[in-house]
Design an enzyme around this catalytic site. Sequence first.
Site, PDB file in Angstrom:
ATOM      1  N   GLY A   8       0.837  -1.193   0.000  1.00 23.66           N
ATOM      2  CA  GLY A   8       0.000   0.000   0.000  1.00 23.66           C
ATOM      3  C   GLY A   8       0.872   1.243   0.000  1.00 23.66           C
ATOM      4  O   GLY A   8       2.040   1.191   0.405  1.00 23.66           O
ATOM      5  N   HIS A  22      -4.138   1.615   7.575  1.00 20.19           N
ATOM      6  CA  HIS A  22      -2.792   2.197   7.658  1.00 20.19           C
ATOM      7  C   HIS A  22      -2.645   3.343   6.644  1.00 20.19           C
ATOM      8  O   HIS A  22      -2.181   4.437   6.977  1.00 20.19           O
ATOM      9  CB  HIS A  22      -1.767   1.075   7.402  1.00 20.19           C
ATOM     10  N   GLU A  23      -3.080   3.092   5.411  1.00 19.01           N
ATOM     11  CA  GLU A  23      -2.928   4.113   4.354  1.00 19.01           C
ATOM     12  C   GLU A  23      -3.865   5.301   4.588  1.00 19.01           C
ATOM     13  O   GLU A  23      -3.500   6.449   4.333  1.00 19.01           O
ATOM     14  CB  GLU A  23      -3.167   3.515   2.969  1.00 19.01           C
ATOM     15  N   GLN A  53       3.116  10.045   0.971  1.00 20.50           N
ATOM     16  CA  GLN A  53       4.407   9.346   1.027  1.00 20.50           C
ATOM     17  C   GLN A  53       5.265   9.634  -0.208  1.00 20.50           C
ATOM     18  O   GLN A  53       6.460   9.364  -0.203  1.00 20.50           O
ATOM     19  CB  GLN A  53       4.200   7.833   1.153  1.00 20.50           C
ATOM     20  N   HIS A  88      -2.341   7.624   6.961  1.00 24.30           N
ATOM     21  CA  HIS A  88      -1.346   8.487   6.303  1.00 24.30           C
ATOM     22  C   HIS A  88      -2.000   9.748   5.750  1.00 24.30           C
ATOM     23  O   HIS A  88      -1.470  10.852   5.885  1.00 24.30           O
ATOM     24  CB  HIS A  88      -0.683   7.760   5.124  1.00 24.30           C
ATOM     25  N   CYS A  96       6.188  -0.110   6.946  1.00 23.48           N
ATOM     26  CA  CYS A  96       5.792   1.076   6.192  1.00 23.48           C
ATOM     27  C   CYS A  96       6.975   1.494   5.325  1.00 23.48           C
ATOM     28  O   CYS A  96       8.112   1.514   5.795  1.00 23.48           O
ATOM     29  CB  CYS A  96       5.438   2.195   7.168  1.00 23.48           C
ATOM     30  N   LEU A  97       6.689   1.835   4.074  1.00 23.07           N
ATOM     31  CA  LEU A  97       7.786   2.232   3.180  1.00 23.07           C
ATOM     32  C   LEU A  97       8.481   3.503   3.661  1.00 23.07           C
ATOM     33  O   LEU A  97       9.611   3.770   3.282  1.00 23.07           O
ATOM     34  CB  LEU A  97       7.272   2.418   1.744  1.00 23.07           C
TER      35      LEU A  97
HETATM   36 CO    CO Z   1       2.893   3.504   5.662  1.00 22.02          CO
END
Ligand code: CO
Length: 173
Positions: free
Chosen positions: A47, A141-142, A52, A145, A99-100
């Site tokens: 995701g 989660h996304e 991000q 963000h 998480c990226l």
């Molecule tokens: Co993340």
Amino acid sequence: MSVLNVVRYPHPSLKRTCEAVSTFNTPELKTLADDMLETMKARNGIGLAANQVNIAKRILVAKVPDRRVQKAVWHDQELILVNPTITEKSGNASIQEGCLSFPEVYEQVQRSSKVKVRYQDVSGQTLELEADGLLAICLQHEMDHLDGVTMIDKLSRLKKDMVQRKLKKLGWL
Ligand code: CO
């Protein structure tokens, strides 16, 4: 299509509340969504939220491998969700999330186990999906963000301090 730069904590973009998308069906919106999918895949993520990649718009992409999603209809689908909101949630679930924007950090986060999400596609059509399993966690989660909330904001004070110390050691802070 191009792979975009993914910002890392503590980049200020991760703290931003993203703005709703109001113009649909534009080449810009389609390109951004495609680039986000490409970026997510290039980084082996499941995701990715627009802030991000330093774009403060309410767009997220996801693709969760089929064996980790319970609702067959969403198996392994490339999802693009514009202006997503949770309309229903139930149950509790917690898994070790990554998480990226936080490479090398994996922490248990409390989430709902099932969510119903209303969103728009790139043409502006309103749709709804029901998710459980890993996809439900991923979407929560996304969506966090998009509100400027990262996974470490969901941790206890103690855990958050531990992560901060680790990041200092890794030289990020
Ligand atoms: Co993340």
